[in-house]
Design a protein around this motif. Structure first.
Motif, PDB file in Angstrom:
ATOM      1  N   GLU A 114       0.997  -1.179  -0.080  1.00 33.55           N
ATOM      2  CA  GLU A 114      -0.038  -0.031  -0.111  1.00 33.55           C
ATOM      3  C   GLU A 114       0.794   1.100  -0.019  1.00 33.55           C
ATOM      4  N   GLU A 115       1.814   1.307   0.707  1.00 25.80           N
ATOM      5  CA  GLU A 115       2.900   2.245   0.837  1.00 25.80           C
ATOM      6  C   GLU A 115       3.539   2.623  -0.753  1.00 25.80           C
ATOM      7  N   ARG A 116       3.857   1.362  -1.223  1.00 25.59           N
ATOM      8  CA  ARG A 116       4.419   1.556  -2.619  1.00 25.59           C
ATOM      9  C   ARG A 116       3.679   2.204  -3.718  1.00 25.59           C
ATOM     10  N   ARG A 117       2.168   1.901  -3.726  1.00 26.27           N
ATOM     11  CA  ARG A 117       1.163   2.245  -4.434  1.00 26.27           C
ATOM     12  C   ARG A 117       1.085   3.765  -4.089  1.00 26.27           C
ATOM     13  N   ALA A 118       1.025   4.228  -2.831  1.00 26.18           N
ATOM     14  CA  ALA A 118       0.995   5.546  -2.603  1.00 26.18           C
ATOM     15  C   ALA A 118       1.766   6.369  -3.017  1.00 26.18           C
ATOM     16  N   HIS A 119       3.203   6.051  -3.350  1.00 25.63           N
ATOM     17  CA  HIS A 119       4.459   6.839  -3.385  1.00 25.63           C
ATOM     18  C   HIS A 119       4.423   7.076  -5.100  1.00 25.63           C
ATOM     19  N   ARG A 120       3.715   6.222  -5.701  1.00 27.49           N
ATOM     20  CA  ARG A 120       3.859   6.197  -7.544  1.00 27.49           C
ATOM     21  C   ARG A 120       2.670   7.163  -7.812  1.00 27.49           C
TER      22      ARG A 120
END
Length: 120
Positions: A114-120
């Motif tokens: 979820e953190e990776r998706r938010a940073h994209r």
């Protein structure tokens, strides 16, 4: 240790931290005696290059630390789950332990993805 004092020298500095060398401050680097050049009229010329003192980069930093697992991220961005040492004693419930590890792994990967998706 052999101690010498060089008199009447030309010193060129290449510093990273200061524009000019400060009195009493120690600098880490490399000093080299340059090859004499009769065309410039000096015999002793030195060059000092200050070293880049960078803190070491932590390899595979922890991005999740739980009770049963930790997750590290490798240099190529892949995630690596790691099991913490298990305390196996009398009455150890393997099924309960496996369920707790699975639940923690699910939680950790859900949070990290979820953190990776938010940073994209």
């Amino acid at each position: 240790m052999k101690v010498n004092t060089e008199l009447c020298v030309d010193l060129k500095t290449r510093l990273r931290t200061d524009a000019c060398m400060k009195p009493g401050k120690d600098y880490v680097g490399l000093m080299r005696r340059d090859v004499p050049n009769d065309g410039f009229g000096y015999e002793h010329h030195y060059t000092f290059v200050e070293a880049c003192i960078c803190p070491p980069v932590k390899r595979n930093p922890h991005v999740y630390a739980g009770r049963h697992i930790t997750v590290t991220v490798r240099g190529d961005g892949t995630l690596r789950p790691n099991l913490r040492p298990a305390r196996i004693s009398a009455g150890f419930d393997v099924l309960a332990y496996a369920a707790q590890v699975a639940a923690e792994l699910f939680t950790a990967l859900s949070i990290l993805l979820e953190e990776r998706r938010a940073h994209r």
